[in-house]
Design an enzyme around this catalytic site. Structure first.
Site, PDB file in Angstrom:
ATOM      1  N   HIS A  64       3.982  11.488   3.028  1.00  0.00           N
ATOM      2  CA  HIS A  64       3.506  10.101   3.085  1.00  0.00           C
ATOM      3  C   HIS A  64       2.014   9.955   2.788  1.00  0.00           C
ATOM      4  O   HIS A  64       1.489   8.848   2.828  1.00  0.00           O
ATOM      5  CB  HIS A  64       3.829   9.486   4.450  1.00  0.00           C
ATOM      6  CG  HIS A  64       5.294   9.454   4.726  1.00  0.00           C
ATOM      7  ND1 HIS A  64       6.127   8.456   4.282  1.00  0.00           N
ATOM      8  CD2 HIS A  64       6.100  10.351   5.347  1.00  0.00           C
ATOM      9  CE1 HIS A  64       7.369   8.717   4.638  1.00  0.00           C
ATOM     10  NE2 HIS A  64       7.377   9.870   5.293  1.00  0.00           N
ATOM     11  N   SER A 116       5.660  10.332   9.659  1.00  0.00           N
ATOM     12  CA  SER A 116       6.517   9.433   8.893  1.00  0.00           C
ATOM     13  C   SER A 116       6.958   8.190   9.655  1.00  0.00           C
ATOM     14  O   SER A 116       7.194   7.158   9.057  1.00  0.00           O
ATOM     15  CB  SER A 116       7.738  10.194   8.384  1.00  0.00           C
ATOM     16  OG  SER A 116       8.391  10.860   9.450  1.00  0.00           O
ATOM     17  N   LYS A 128       8.528   9.448  -2.918  1.00  0.00           N
ATOM     18  CA  LYS A 128       7.899   8.372  -2.142  1.00  0.00           C
ATOM     19  C   LYS A 128       6.835   7.699  -3.009  1.00  0.00           C
ATOM     20  O   LYS A 128       7.186   6.981  -3.920  1.00  0.00           O
ATOM     21  CB  LYS A 128       7.406   8.930  -0.820  1.00  0.00           C
ATOM     22  CG  LYS A 128       8.646   9.244   0.035  1.00  0.00           C
ATOM     23  CD  LYS A 128       8.422   9.958   1.323  1.00  0.00           C
ATOM     24  CE  LYS A 128       9.792  10.134   2.002  1.00  0.00           C
ATOM     25  NZ  LYS A 128       9.852  11.268   2.895  1.00  0.00           N
TER      26      LYS A 128
HETATM   27  C1  PLP Z   1      10.895  12.213   3.320  1.00  0.00           C
HETATM   28  C2  PLP Z   1      10.269  13.357   3.980  1.00  0.00           C
HETATM   29  C3  PLP Z   1      10.656  14.665   3.668  1.00  0.00           C
HETATM   30  C4  PLP Z   1      11.828  14.958   2.778  1.00  0.00           C
HETATM   31  O1  PLP Z   1      11.529  14.744   1.441  1.00  0.00           O
HETATM   32  P1  PLP Z   1      12.727  14.434   0.448  1.00  0.00           P
HETATM   33  O2  PLP Z   1      12.164  14.737  -0.903  1.00  0.00           O
HETATM   34  O3  PLP Z   1      13.079  13.006   0.641  1.00  0.00           O
HETATM   35  O4  PLP Z   1      13.835  15.366   0.819  1.00  0.00           O
HETATM   36  C5  PLP Z   1       9.965  15.708   4.243  1.00  0.00           C
HETATM   37  N1  PLP Z   1       8.957  15.477   5.104  1.00  0.00           N
HETATM   38  C6  PLP Z   1       8.569  14.237   5.439  1.00  0.00           C
HETATM   39  C7  PLP Z   1       7.437  14.047   6.386  1.00  0.00           C
HETATM   40  C8  PLP Z   1       9.222  13.137   4.897  1.00  0.00           C
HETATM   41  O5  PLP Z   1       8.881  11.908   5.264  1.00  0.00           O
END
Ligand code: PLP
Length: 391
Positions: free
Chosen positions: A209, A181, A241
Site C-alpha cells: 500500500h 492495509s 494496487k
Molecule cells: C494485497 C496485499 C498483499 C497481497 O498482494 P496480492 O498481489 O494481491 O496477492 C500482500 N500484502 C499486503 C500488505 C497486501 O495488502
C-alpha cells in the site's frame, strides 16, 4: 450416499451469518473506476486499492492489448522453463532501477511473494519477527516457513527489541507492512531498521500500500523515510494496487534475488504471469513515476476528508495515507453503516474479524486520484447521515 460433512459446513455457515461475519461477493459490470455499475446499480465506490487511478488508464490498457498481440494471452510455462520473456525481464530491470536496488524479481502475486521469501530465506532454528497487524499473507508465510515466529505489538519497536534481546541463534528476519492495509498507518521503519542492524537481522517491508503512493516518485515507504537498500534489504511491492495491473516483485541484492530464484517454491512451481501484463505494468510504472499530480491529488483529498470527517465527529484512525478507516467496533455496527451508505448510492466495505482484531470492525474508506471534489462531497454528505451511536 450423502456428501460428507455437508451438514457440518451448512451449520458453520449459518453461524457465520448470525454473527454478521458472512462475506458475499458483488458482481461488477464495469471497469475499475470511482463510479461503477455493480449488481445492476450505479454506485460511487471508495473501496478499491487503485490509488493512482491506473487500473483503467487508456495507455495501460493499450499496452496490455499490444502485449497480447506480441506475446499471446499466456506465458505457457514457469519462469525457469520458457515462461520468462523480454517483457518480464525489462520490467524487472525497471523495477530495480526505480527502487534503487541491484535486482528485482517478479512474482505472480504478493501473497505468493511473501510465502516464497520467508520459506526460501529461513530454515528450522531461524527466527521470524512480525508485527501483530501484518497482512494475512505475511502471517501465513510464517506458518509455511520452518522458522520460529514471534509477533510484536503493533508498530512498537520496543516490543520488538525485547523479543530480539531474548533471542538465541540462527538467522533473523523482521517482516512488516510498510503501510498497514486495514489501518493506513505507517510502520516505524527507521526504528525497525536500527534494530535490524543492531541484531544482524534482515528487515523486509511489504509495501503493497506504499508502493506508487509514498516517496517523491512513488518508490514507497522506505523512500518516504529516506531508507535505502542497506536499511531495508528486502522490499516487496505489489502491482495490483497503486499500479493498477497485477502481480508483485521483490527487490534486493544479487544474493537475495538469486536465492529466491533457486529456492522460493511459490516462484518456481507456478506459471509465469502473462507477458502482456508485464508490458501493461511497464507503462503504468512510467505514468506512476512521472505524474506526481496523482500523489498530490491524493494528499489533497485525504486532507480535506480528514478535516471534514473530524468536524462530523467521525471516529477516524491515525492515518495519513489513502486508507482512511472509520472505527465502528462491532461487526454488526460496521455492516449497518456500510448498508446505510449503500442505500445512499455509496459503496464502502465493512472490514470485520478475522481480517481485523475482535471489537475493531470498521469501514475502510480508500481514495483514488480519480476521485473528484464532487465525489468527496457526496461521501461526506452520506457519512453525515450515519447513525453514529457506536456499539
Ligand atoms: C494485497 C496485499 C498483499 C497481497 O498482494 P496480492 O498481489 O494481491 O496477492 C500482500 N500484502 C499486503 C500488505 C497486501 O495488502
Amino acid at each position: 450416499m450423502t456428501e460428507p460433512n455437508k451438514q457440518h459446513l451448512a451449520e458453520a455457515l449459518e453461524l457465520r451469518r448470525e454473527s454478521s461475519l458472512y462475506r458475499t461477493r458483488r458482481v461488477a459490470e464495469t471497469a475499475q473506476q470511482p463510479e461503477m455499475q455493480i449488481d445492476g446499480r450505479r454506485l460511487l465506490t471508495f473501496c478499491s486499492n487503485d490509488y493512482l487511478g491506473l487500473a483503467n488508464h487508456p495507455e495501460v490498457v493499450r499496452a496490455l492489448q499490444q502485449g497480447a498481440s506480441n506475446y499471446g494471452a499466456g506465458s505457457g510455462a514457469a519462469h525457469l522453463i520458457t515462461g520468462h520473456t523480454t517483457a518480464h525481464h525489462a520490467l524487472e530491470a525497471e523495477l530495480a532501477e526505480f527502487t534503487g536496488r541491484p535486482r528485482a524479481l517478479l512474482f505472480s502475486t504478493g501473497y505468493m511473494a511473501n510465502l516464497g521469501i520467508a520459506a526460501a530465506l529461513l530454515e528450522r532454528g531461524d527466527r521470524l519477527y512480525e508485527d501483530r497487524l501484518n497482512h494475512a499473507s505475511l502471517l501465513d508465510a510464517g506458518q509455511l516457513s520452518r522458522a520460529k515466529m514471534h509477533r510484536y505489538q503493533h508498530a512498537d519497536a520496543e516490543s520488538l527489541q525485547r523479543q530480539l534481546e531474548r533471542a538465541e541463534q540462527g538467522r533473523a528476519l523482521i517482516a512488516t507492512d510498510g503501510v498497514f492495509s486495514m489501518d493506513g498507518d505507517l510502520a516505524p521503519l527507521p526504528q525497525l531498521a536500527q534494530l535490524a542492524q543492531t541484531h544482524n537481522a534482515w528487515l523486509m517491508v511489504d509495501d503493497a500500500h506504499g508502493f506508487g503512493v509514498l516517496g517523491d516518485e512513488g518508490q514507497g515507504s522506505p523512500s518516504h523515510f529516506g531508507l535505502g537498500l542497506d536499511e531495508v534489504p528486502i522490499l516487496m511491492g505489489t502491482l495490483g494496487k497503486a499500479l493498477g495491473t497485477f502481480g508483485a516483485f521483490v527487490a534486493g541484492s544479487e544474493e537475495v534475488i538469486e536465492t529466491l530464484i533457486q529456492q522460493a517454491r511459490s516462484y518456481i512451481y507456478t506459471t509465469a504471469p502473462p507477458p502482456a501484463m508485464a508490458e501493461a505494468t511497464r507503462v503504468s510504472l512510467r505514468i506512476a513515476r512521472q505524474e506526481s499530480w496523482r500523489r498530490d491529488r491524493l494528499k489533497q483529498l485525504i486532507k480535506q476528508f480528514r478535516v471534514s470527517a473530524e468536524s462530523l465527529g467521525l471516529p477516524l484512525m491515525d492515518s495519513l495515507t489513502p486508507i482512511q478507516p472509520i472505527l465502528a467496533g462491532s461487526a454488526t455496527q460496521a455492516l449497518a453503516w456500510s448498508h446505510q451508505l449503500e442505500a445512499q448510492g455509496i459503496l464502502v466495505s465493512a472490514i470485520r474479524p478475522p481480517t481485523v482484531p475482535e471489537g475493531s470492525a470498521r469501514l475502510r474508506i480508500t481514495f483514488s486520484a480519480n476521485h473528484t471534489e464532487r465525489h468527496l462531497q457526496r461521501l461526506l454528505d452520506a457519512l453525515s447521515n450515519l447513525k453514529l451511536e457506536t456499539t
